[in-house]
Design an enzyme around this catalytic site. Sequence first.
Site, PDB file in Angstrom:
ATOM      1  N   LYS A 185      59.101  92.646  32.337  1.00  0.00           N
ATOM      2  CA  LYS A 185      60.559  92.518  32.420  1.00  0.00           C
ATOM      3  C   LYS A 185      61.005  91.105  32.036  1.00  0.00           C
ATOM      4  CE  LYS A 185      62.509  91.742  36.584  1.00  0.00           C
ATOM      5  NZ  LYS A 185      63.379  90.562  36.598  1.00  0.00           N
ATOM      6  N   ASN A 186      60.370  90.107  32.640  1.00  0.00           N
ATOM      7  CA  ASN A 186      60.853  88.740  32.427  1.00  0.00           C
ATOM      8  C   ASN A 186      60.567  88.223  31.018  1.00  0.00           C
ATOM      9  OD1 ASN A 186      61.859  88.774  34.972  1.00  0.00           O
ATOM     10  ND2 ASN A 186      60.277  87.468  35.885  1.00  0.00           N
TER      11      ASN A 186
ATOM     12  N   CYS B 218      72.891  84.477  44.904  1.00  0.00           N
ATOM     13  CA  CYS B 218      71.872  85.507  44.747  1.00  0.00           C
ATOM     14  C   CYS B 218      71.481  85.962  46.143  1.00  0.00           C
ATOM     15  CB  CYS B 218      70.727  84.888  43.957  1.00  0.00           C
ATOM     16  SG  CYS B 218      69.112  85.424  44.355  1.00  0.00           S
TER      17      CYS B 218
ATOM     18  N   ARG C 214      70.928  79.686  43.586  1.00  0.00           N
ATOM     19  CA  ARG C 214      69.978  79.530  42.470  1.00  0.00           C
ATOM     20  C   ARG C 214      70.732  78.823  41.358  1.00  0.00           C
ATOM     21  NH1 ARG C 214      67.035  85.097  41.212  1.00  0.00           N
ATOM     22  NH2 ARG C 214      65.845  83.802  39.770  1.00  0.00           N
TER      23      ARG C 214
ATOM     24  N   ASP D  25      57.121  85.577  42.832  1.00  0.00           N
ATOM     25  CA  ASP D  25      57.446  87.001  42.701  1.00  0.00           C
ATOM     26  C   ASP D  25      56.409  87.907  43.381  1.00  0.00           C
ATOM     27  OD1 ASP D  25      59.765  86.459  41.366  1.00  0.00           O
ATOM     28  OD2 ASP D  25      59.019  86.934  39.373  1.00  0.00           O
TER      29      ASP D  25
ATOM     30  N   ARG E  50      65.337  97.771  39.077  1.00  0.00           N
ATOM     31  CA  ARG E  50      65.555  96.623  38.189  1.00  0.00           C
ATOM     32  C   ARG E  50      64.244  96.183  37.544  1.00  0.00           C
ATOM     33  NH1 ARG E  50      68.056  91.638  40.785  1.00  0.00           N
ATOM     34  NH2 ARG E  50      67.499  91.027  38.677  1.00  0.00           N
TER      35      ARG E  50
HETATM   36  C1  UD1 Z   1      62.362  83.256  36.728  1.00  0.00           C
HETATM   37  C2  UD1 Z   1      62.047  84.729  36.926  1.00  0.00           C
HETATM   38  C3  UD1 Z   1      61.945  85.054  38.408  1.00  0.00           C
HETATM   39  C4  UD1 Z   1      60.949  84.130  39.092  1.00  0.00           C
HETATM   40  C5  UD1 Z   1      61.265  82.677  38.781  1.00  0.00           C
HETATM   41  C6  UD1 Z   1      60.213  81.712  39.306  1.00  0.00           C
HETATM   42  C7  UD1 Z   1      63.137  85.709  35.004  1.00  0.00           C
HETATM   43  C8  UD1 Z   1      64.232  86.572  34.492  1.00  0.00           C
HETATM   44  N1  UD1 Z   1      63.124  85.496  36.322  1.00  0.00           N
HETATM   45  O1  UD1 Z   1      63.637  83.015  37.319  1.00  0.00           O
HETATM   46  O2  UD1 Z   1      61.516  86.410  38.528  1.00  0.00           O
HETATM   47  O3  UD1 Z   1      61.021  84.311  40.484  1.00  0.00           O
HETATM   48  O4  UD1 Z   1      61.354  82.478  37.360  1.00  0.00           O
HETATM   49  O5  UD1 Z   1      58.971  82.028  38.769  1.00  0.00           O
HETATM   50  O6  UD1 Z   1      62.279  85.292  34.265  1.00  0.00           O
HETATM   51  N2  UD1 Z   1      66.214  75.483  39.353  1.00  0.00           N
HETATM   52  C9  UD1 Z   1      67.115  74.440  39.457  1.00  0.00           C
HETATM   53  N3  UD1 Z   1      68.081  74.325  38.490  1.00  0.00           N
HETATM   54  C10 UD1 Z   1      68.168  75.172  37.432  1.00  0.00           C
HETATM   55  C11 UD1 Z   1      67.237  76.225  37.333  1.00  0.00           C
HETATM   56  C12 UD1 Z   1      66.260  76.364  38.309  1.00  0.00           C
HETATM   57  O7  UD1 Z   1      67.060  73.662  40.395  1.00  0.00           O
HETATM   58  O8  UD1 Z   1      69.047  75.002  36.592  1.00  0.00           O
HETATM   59  C13 UD1 Z   1      65.154  75.647  40.380  1.00  0.00           C
HETATM   60  C14 UD1 Z   1      65.298  76.939  41.168  1.00  0.00           C
HETATM   61  O9  UD1 Z   1      66.196  76.823  42.231  1.00  0.00           O
HETATM   62  C15 UD1 Z   1      63.863  77.176  41.616  1.00  0.00           C
HETATM   63  C16 UD1 Z   1      63.035  76.602  40.466  1.00  0.00           C
HETATM   64  O10 UD1 Z   1      63.919  75.782  39.719  1.00  0.00           O
HETATM   65  O11 UD1 Z   1      63.584  76.459  42.780  1.00  0.00           O
HETATM   66  C17 UD1 Z   1      62.420  77.638  39.552  1.00  0.00           C
HETATM   67  O12 UD1 Z   1      63.410  78.531  39.120  1.00  0.00           O
HETATM   68  P1  UD1 Z   1      63.377  79.165  37.652  1.00  0.00           P
HETATM   69  O13 UD1 Z   1      62.013  78.992  37.100  1.00  0.00           O
HETATM   70  O14 UD1 Z   1      64.512  78.585  36.862  1.00  0.00           O
HETATM   71  O15 UD1 Z   1      63.669  80.670  37.928  1.00  0.00           O
HETATM   72  P2  UD1 Z   1      64.416  81.691  36.991  1.00  0.00           P
HETATM   73  O16 UD1 Z   1      64.212  81.321  35.558  1.00  0.00           O
HETATM   74  O17 UD1 Z   1      65.812  81.895  37.471  1.00  0.00           O
END
Ligand code: UD1
Length: 423
Positions: free
Chosen positions: A22-23, A116, A121, A307, A399
């Site tokens: 999915k991701n 979320c 997030r 995850d 999902r």
């Molecule tokens: C992706 C995955 C999700 C998984 C996560 C962590 C997808 C669609 N989703 O989510 O299933 O749980 O990676 O492996 O691929 N952060 C910030 N600022 C930002 C963005 C992120 O502080 O702008 C922080 C988040 O709060 C978190 C960390 O970075 O603590 C990692 O998040 P991130 O890797 O960005 O997760 P997603 O890409 O949303």
Amino acid sequence: MDKFVINGGKPLSGTVMIGGAKNASLALMPATILANGIYHLHNTPDLRDILTMGRLLETMGVGVSLVDQTLTIDTKTMNSYEAPYEHVKQMRASIYVLGPLVARFGQAKVSLPGGCAWGPRPVNLHIEGIRKLGAEIELDAGYIIAKAKRLSGTRILFDVSSVGATGNVMMAAVLAKGTTLIENAAQEPEMVQLSEFLVKMGAKIHGIGTGRLEIEGVDELHPADVTTISDRIEAGTFLIAGAMAGKKGGMIRLEKCNQHHMGALIVKLEDIGAKIRTGADWIELTPPEKIYAVNATTAIYPGFPTDMQAQWIALMSLAQGTSIVKDTVYFDRFTHVPELIRLGANITLKENVATVIGVKKLTGAKVMSTDLRASASLILAGLVAEGTTEVLRVYHIDRGYESVEKKLQALGADILREKGEEF
Ligand code: UD1
């Protein structure tokens, strides 16, 4: 809203086909915005999140159709650069369209995702990265409004390694003028696949699979085809189902999966006493006599995936002894804990640390699923709980898990999808 009715305690054994990740799909789909033409994304899973991303692309005039796991995307008719709130609120990954839109069309209007189910997030790293590439960005009425004549290469350091921000900034940088360096880039397999796809489209990216990406911008990209990697989280969830079902069942064999993406989980499963054999595209798990308690701390790849945290807590609920499960990626991602406690688990939560004291058995109850992976953990628990478990609001599971009940039924589980009560 549908619910699952599970009569627990059935032995599980047999073979499961693992679907596309999915991701990975959610990153590959928006990347198609970067060039005009027709793409084929093979091994795309038929999931609600994929449908949501497809609908979002359709609102921009893109043609999208999924037939027999091949997603055909036609960007020739694209005529809008806006991602409305109605779509983004359903799925945070919608923000992935920001980078490609600004890079190719010099404009984007993308709704901020908002909160979320398990807390804040942020998307600050996405915005800061694209701003650093030269886009003018303002926030207006809940929307990110971005404009740029042409993005230009720069150096970017992510304070936190973020999958989404890496993907978004990378998709913006491939069409920028000059070279972009991304330090502390995410190294997750889904980001490796996105990088390789972009290279196939004509992008120049060095350091793929490392934390330091060097991207030489090009003037134009072209469409390409790709086969989506297998879903390591779906695969991991089925391995845990097998481990929890115990000796009564037998071996669980996963096909079309990639053990190299699942190293951390495989080690942990061996630590609890399971026997694991692996091949080029398969994994077999023989469940342990008894489940040893094993701690887990989530971390960015190749660490233990956040995850899989909820599913690990479900498994540890039945372990012999006490384990500590800590989430360092998402501090608040524990909505499954009170529900697992309703099934008889003994879990104490303090901030981002769950202390799980293994119990002899779980007992069926009605439980509410609150997000995707929490739902998976409740199903896992229901499969071994004595009596009947009803997992309400299973739309969350749709999902990210394709036909989960059918795959479990094929292994011997007694699980049915029924119409549930409305809330
Ligand atoms: C992706 C995955 C999700 C998984 C996560 C962590 C997808 C669609 N989703 O989510 O299933 O749980 O990676 O492996 O691929 N952060 C910030 N600022 C930002 C963005 C992120 O502080 O702008 C922080 C988040 O709060 C978190 C960390 O970075 O603590 C990692 O998040 P991130 O890797 O960005 O997760 P997603 O890409 O949303």
